[in-house]
Design an enzyme around this catalytic site. Structure first.
Site, PDB file in Angstrom:
ATOM      1  N   ASP A  39      40.588  44.250 -22.709  1.00 32.37           N
ATOM      2  CA  ASP A  39      39.510  44.136 -23.692  1.00 32.37           C
ATOM      3  C   ASP A  39      39.086  42.660 -23.732  1.00 32.37           C
ATOM      4  O   ASP A  39      38.343  42.211 -22.878  1.00 32.37           O
ATOM      5  CB  ASP A  39      40.060  44.658 -25.033  1.00 32.37           C
ATOM      6  N   GLU A  90      48.017  47.574 -16.370  1.00 28.91           N
ATOM      7  CA  GLU A  90      47.571  47.545 -17.764  1.00 28.91           C
ATOM      8  C   GLU A  90      46.752  48.795 -18.077  1.00 28.91           C
ATOM      9  O   GLU A  90      46.010  49.272 -17.227  1.00 28.91           O
ATOM     10  CB  GLU A  90      46.672  46.317 -17.992  1.00 28.91           C
ATOM     11  N   ASP A  91      46.868  49.285 -19.290  1.00 27.64           N
ATOM     12  CA  ASP A  91      46.030  50.422 -19.696  1.00 27.64           C
ATOM     13  C   ASP A  91      44.577  49.996 -19.857  1.00 27.64           C
ATOM     14  O   ASP A  91      43.666  50.665 -19.392  1.00 27.64           O
ATOM     15  CB  ASP A  91      46.558  51.055 -21.005  1.00 27.64           C
ATOM     16  N   ASP A 139      46.253  54.135 -27.994  1.00 26.10           N
ATOM     17  CA  ASP A 139      46.502  54.631 -29.350  1.00 26.10           C
ATOM     18  C   ASP A 139      45.543  54.088 -30.387  1.00 26.10           C
ATOM     19  O   ASP A 139      44.918  53.041 -30.203  1.00 26.10           O
ATOM     20  CB  ASP A 139      47.912  54.229 -29.780  1.00 26.10           C
ATOM     21  N   ARG A 170      48.163  58.708 -28.190  1.00 22.96           N
ATOM     22  CA  ARG A 170      48.566  58.326 -26.836  1.00 22.96           C
ATOM     23  C   ARG A 170      48.754  59.529 -25.917  1.00 22.96           C
ATOM     24  O   ARG A 170      48.591  59.448 -24.710  1.00 22.96           O
ATOM     25  CB  ARG A 170      49.895  57.557 -26.866  1.00 22.96           C
ATOM     26  N   PHE A 228      35.901  51.226 -29.494  1.00 22.71           N
ATOM     27  CA  PHE A 228      37.298  51.622 -29.557  1.00 22.71           C
ATOM     28  C   PHE A 228      37.511  53.016 -28.962  1.00 22.71           C
ATOM     29  O   PHE A 228      36.786  53.945 -29.271  1.00 22.71           O
ATOM     30  CB  PHE A 228      37.793  51.586 -31.007  1.00 22.71           C
TER      31      PHE A 228
HETATM   32  P1  IMP Z   1      43.080  42.442 -25.193  1.00 28.56           P
HETATM   33  O1  IMP Z   1      42.014  42.230 -26.238  1.00 28.56           O
HETATM   34  O2  IMP Z   1      42.480  42.443 -23.790  1.00 28.56           O
HETATM   35  O3  IMP Z   1      44.205  41.466 -25.342  1.00 28.56           O
HETATM   36  O4  IMP Z   1      43.628  43.894 -25.449  1.00 28.56           O
HETATM   37  C1  IMP Z   1      44.916  43.989 -25.951  1.00 28.56           C
HETATM   38  C2  IMP Z   1      45.430  45.366 -26.127  1.00 28.56           C
HETATM   39  O5  IMP Z   1      44.699  45.967 -27.158  1.00 28.56           O
HETATM   40  C3  IMP Z   1      45.382  46.328 -24.972  1.00 28.56           C
HETATM   41  O6  IMP Z   1      46.457  46.197 -24.072  1.00 28.56           O
HETATM   42  C4  IMP Z   1      45.458  47.627 -25.724  1.00 28.56           C
HETATM   43  O7  IMP Z   1      46.812  47.936 -26.029  1.00 28.56           O
HETATM   44  C5  IMP Z   1      44.713  47.335 -26.988  1.00 28.56           C
HETATM   45  N1  IMP Z   1      43.327  47.813 -26.927  1.00 28.56           N
HETATM   46  C6  IMP Z   1      42.216  47.151 -26.566  1.00 28.56           C
HETATM   47  N2  IMP Z   1      41.129  47.920 -26.657  1.00 28.56           N
HETATM   48  C7  IMP Z   1      41.578  49.123 -27.106  1.00 28.56           C
HETATM   49  C8  IMP Z   1      40.936  50.371 -27.410  1.00 28.56           C
HETATM   50  O8  IMP Z   1      39.714  50.566 -27.290  1.00 28.56           O
HETATM   51  N3  IMP Z   1      41.754  51.374 -27.840  1.00 28.56           N
HETATM   52  C9  IMP Z   1      43.100  51.243 -27.983  1.00 28.56           C
HETATM   53  N4  IMP Z   1      43.740  50.104 -27.702  1.00 28.56           N
HETATM   54  C10 IMP Z   1      42.972  49.049 -27.272  1.00 28.56           C
HETATM   55 MG    MG Z   2      48.323  47.749 -24.163  1.00 25.44          MG
END
Ligand code: IMP
Ligand code: MG
Length: 176
Positions: A103, A99-100, A159, A165, A152
């Site tokens: 969050d 995973e990148d 992105d 990206r 963020f």
């Molecule tokens: P989650 O809130 O852990 O489900 O995060 C979901 C997705 O939101 C991640 O896989 C990223 O693609 C995107 N994401 C979360 N935080 C960031 C950020 O700070 N910048 C860009 N994309 C984010």
């Molecule tokens: Mg992602």
């Protein structure tokens, strides 16, 4: 640095990010010695992380990708749908998700559910970036590259509305 309507400032350099990836790759190679894990990258954000990781992961393995879509509705938790699935059979495999960023952990939760009941031998998550203050799920993340504040960020695969990206460094939203 400006992207669309927002200003960002440098937060981590490519060198800092890539030394964390190299360390993770070496740890993975040690932990998975003697096995042939199936790495599953989560598109689009992981493309940079995955490519860098395999410069240092020099052991037998397989690499595949999945793609999820999340829709932000009226509630804060988006619905996650699978757009692209792994074509390989995952039965009996040691699976490592790439995973990148993690969050809230909502996407991760969906991945865990998606890969459950598939008779996988082992299942671990490896994330390049991690926001500890935002993560509110129970699921243990085995490999975390770099901890970030709950703000963020863009660049190195991540992105802002599909922009940024390609950036080599990581940038954080500027508080104005
Ligand atoms: P989650 O809130 O852990 O489900 O995060 C979901 C997705 O939101 C991640 O896989 C990223 O693609 C995107 N994401 C979360 N935080 C960031 C950020 O700070 N910048 C860009 N994309 C984010
Ligand atoms: Mg992602």
């Amino acid at each position: 640095m400006r992207l669309l309507d927002q200003d960002f400032e440098l937060f981590l350099t490519q060198a800092e990010i890539e030394s964390a990836i190299a360390a993770m790759a070496r740890q993975l190679a040690e932990d998975y010695r003697g096995t042939c894990p199936l790495f599953v990258g989560v598109l689009n954000g992981c493309f940079r992380f995955a490519a860098e990781l395999f410069k240092y992961y020099d052991a037998p393995c397989e690499v595949s990708f999945v793609k999820m879509a999340s829709y932000q509705g009226l509630t804060s938790t988006g619905i996650v749908e699978t757009l692209l699935d792994v074509s390989e059979s995952v039965e009996g495999r040691d699976v490592v998700i790439l995973e990148d960023i993690v969050d809230s952990g909502h996407t991760l939760q969906h991945l865990v559910t998606h890969f459950s009941d598939k008779n996988i031998r082992s299942f671990k998550i490896a994330t390049l970036f991690y926001k500890p203050a935002s993560y509110d799920k129970e699921y243990e993340i085995a490999y975390k590259g770099i901890d970030l504040p709950s703000e963020f960020v863009v660049g190195y695969g991540l992105d802002y509305n599909e922009k940024g990206r390609e950036l080599n460094n990581l940038y954080i939203l500027k508080n104005t």
